[in-house]
Design a protein around this motif. Sequence first.
Motif, PDB file in Angstrom:
ATOM      1  N   SER A 337     -10.521  19.690  26.945  1.00 22.86           N
ATOM      2  CA  SER A 337     -11.575  20.328  27.608  1.00 22.86           C
ATOM      3  C   SER A 337     -12.128  21.446  26.913  1.00 22.86           C
ATOM      4  CB  SER A 337     -10.586  20.884  29.114  1.00 22.86           C
ATOM      5  OG  SER A 337     -11.686  21.853  29.588  1.00 22.86           O
ATOM      6  N   VAL A 342      -8.843  23.351  26.030  1.00 21.57           N
ATOM      7  CA  VAL A 342      -7.478  22.839  25.933  1.00 21.57           C
ATOM      8  C   VAL A 342      -7.488  21.766  24.984  1.00 21.57           C
ATOM      9  CG1 VAL A 342      -5.797  21.732  27.322  1.00 21.57           C
ATOM     10  CG2 VAL A 342      -7.293  23.356  28.379  1.00 21.57           C
ATOM     11  N   VAL A 359      -3.458  25.842  25.309  1.00 25.04           N
ATOM     12  CA  VAL A 359      -4.661  26.441  26.043  1.00 25.04           C
ATOM     13  C   VAL A 359      -5.035  27.497  25.836  1.00 25.04           C
ATOM     14  CG1 VAL A 359      -5.296  26.985  28.452  1.00 25.04           C
ATOM     15  CG2 VAL A 359      -3.756  25.211  28.023  1.00 25.04           C
ATOM     16  N   VAL A 397      -9.030  18.067  32.410  1.00 20.19           N
ATOM     17  CA  VAL A 397      -8.816  19.271  32.844  1.00 20.19           C
ATOM     18  C   VAL A 397      -9.839  19.343  34.107  1.00 20.19           C
ATOM     19  CG1 VAL A 397      -8.657  21.589  32.646  1.00 20.19           C
ATOM     20  CG2 VAL A 397      -7.972  20.072  30.719  1.00 20.19           C
ATOM     21  N   ILE A 402      -4.005  20.312  34.229  1.00 18.95           N
ATOM     22  CA  ILE A 402      -4.240  19.453  33.137  1.00 18.95           C
ATOM     23  C   ILE A 402      -3.788  18.010  33.505  1.00 18.95           C
ATOM     24  CG2 ILE A 402      -3.614  19.120  30.641  1.00 18.95           C
ATOM     25  CD1 ILE A 402      -3.464  21.938  30.298  1.00 18.95           C
ATOM     26  N   ASP A 414      -0.063  22.853  35.092  1.00 15.07           N
ATOM     27  CA  ASP A 414      -0.587  23.982  35.532  1.00 15.07           C
ATOM     28  C   ASP A 414      -1.276  24.629  34.018  1.00 15.07           C
ATOM     29  OD1 ASP A 414      -1.091  27.167  35.644  1.00 15.07           O
ATOM     30  OD2 ASP A 414      -0.669  26.401  37.747  1.00 15.07           O
ATOM     31  N   VAL A 415      -2.737  24.611  34.251  1.00  9.41           N
ATOM     32  CA  VAL A 415      -3.632  25.012  33.174  1.00  9.41           C
ATOM     33  C   VAL A 415      -3.142  26.430  32.617  1.00  9.41           C
ATOM     34  CG1 VAL A 415      -5.476  26.100  34.250  1.00  9.41           C
ATOM     35  CG2 VAL A 415      -5.994  24.797  31.973  1.00  9.41           C
ATOM     36  N   LYS A 416      -2.706  27.392  33.524  1.00  9.70           N
ATOM     37  CA  LYS A 416      -2.433  28.612  33.115  1.00  9.70           C
ATOM     38  C   LYS A 416      -1.051  28.949  32.517  1.00  9.70           C
ATOM     39  CE  LYS A 416      -5.381  30.851  36.573  1.00  9.70           C
ATOM     40  NZ  LYS A 416      -5.678  31.793  37.702  1.00  9.70           N
TER      41      LYS A 416
END
Length: 526
Positions: A337, A342, A359, A397, A402, A414-416
């Motif tokens: 992404s 990412v 990330v 993403v 993700i 979870d992207v965070k």
Amino acid sequence: MPDPQQPWYAPGPPQQPVPGNPYASQDGGPQGFGPPNVPTPPPRRRFGRGPVVAAVVALVLVAVAGGVYALSDQWRDDPAKPVAKESPGPSAPTSPSGTPAAGGPELSHIPTTKKVATARKPDESAAWIVDDRADLPKQINKVHDLWIVGDTAVQALHRKVTAYRLSDGAEVWNVDLPSSVCETPANPTPDGKVVVFHHERPDNERGNQCNRMQMIDLKTGKLGWHKELDEPGDRDNTFLVYSAISGDVLSVARNMQAITYRMDDGSKLYEIPRENEKCIPDAVAGGVARLLVSSDCMIAIDRSKNYGQLRELDPRTGKVLWRYRTKTGWSFGSLISMDPVVFTTYNNEDSASDWRITVLDSGGKHRVTFDARAKGFEHCGGNGADGDIQPCRGAGVGKGLIMLGGTEQVGAYDVKTGKFLWGIKSDVLRRLYPLRAEDGKSMLIYEAAGPSSPGRTFLMGPRGAGTETNVVKHPEATAPWEYEMSMGHTAYVDGRFVLTSTIVSGDENHKPVREARMLSFAPAAP
């Protein structure tokens, strides 16, 4: 029933021919079809590029009668729930090598869209199919990036760039080039312009440089500027070229050099420099008004002491906005992404299997790194790498997720935090591609076709198997050609799914099924 201790897949029922297929050969010749019987070209390798997986994987694809198949429940740390499966139908024999065996239908030609519509069942999606009869070299030919521009799908193959209308697959325009296309950027400009790279000479002999640039307006097919790629350094070594478009700026990396150009007239903007004479730019990425440049930082002959670097540059000025370096002994792999950033990294001493997902925040600072191998995911869905860092097919993403896919499975992180949220596994050996996130929890997923039953596009969320909603039920009449494209380029726009191959063979005498150029499915109008 799946083994509760090994819930990845359960043996599925044997395959059977597509029922009622109106395109079977009537000439009494050899019959049957199977996986593509063509060799895979070796991926483009260069120093520092990430895990390389064969572009065509030898799989025994198991299909279920009528295209109905089961999914295992979402996987957690506890055992998966058993799922019921439909009774198998009669099998169609195949030879041990995977080549067609007698007893199945031979598909000697590609049906027209009209014939596909005639064969469509009431609950199946509408579909169109393209038969491109361009004369291709008798070799494996790369099918380049798929661009969706306005109401068309556009793609380059060999010496031609062609636009097809999304509504019915009709050819809108085509552009012939003097030599074969050798590189395309993943995305066009916001107003639909792109630069394709083609070879210096029209032949397919060794030493043919990839150094001609041609700008094309993808909305009209009108040709723009054309020029030779600038060649600082060794001009005779421009074989591998990697390009990206960031807003109205084109960036090009090749031969340990990187240069940017203005898209409107092809004039040179600036050279992207090495840093410390050790970090050599080797690939570029775009797609939004951002420019990312990856570099190999070669400190020693011992690669365990080297590292990778990622920079964001202001596309117009070349000013470095931030730098991120991998840990020592690791390199940059593929970009998942652009926003948020990412990407994958890989271990220099085990590039084939030891990889991670990283990330960054908006300022290029490290947010989280996690290992998706614990859930069985392969790098970029097992699709392989040919040197380009984008797109990372089989991954994406969106809406805080993700999304990772691959053979038999798809899941969300979870992207965070990098925390695994949910996933599902198919109990047949099929490929699952996440297409997009829907609401921050659910994903739109494409499940590829088997050798004799179609794929489907469905919506799935964290509640697990049995709760999926079929969005597009792909027709049985196009299943064999869909199967040929099962590891291909995909796009989903306004409820329509578009699919193409990534490679096609120009040798018609050694293919069990004539390869279609493009397929598309959409819910039929009521």
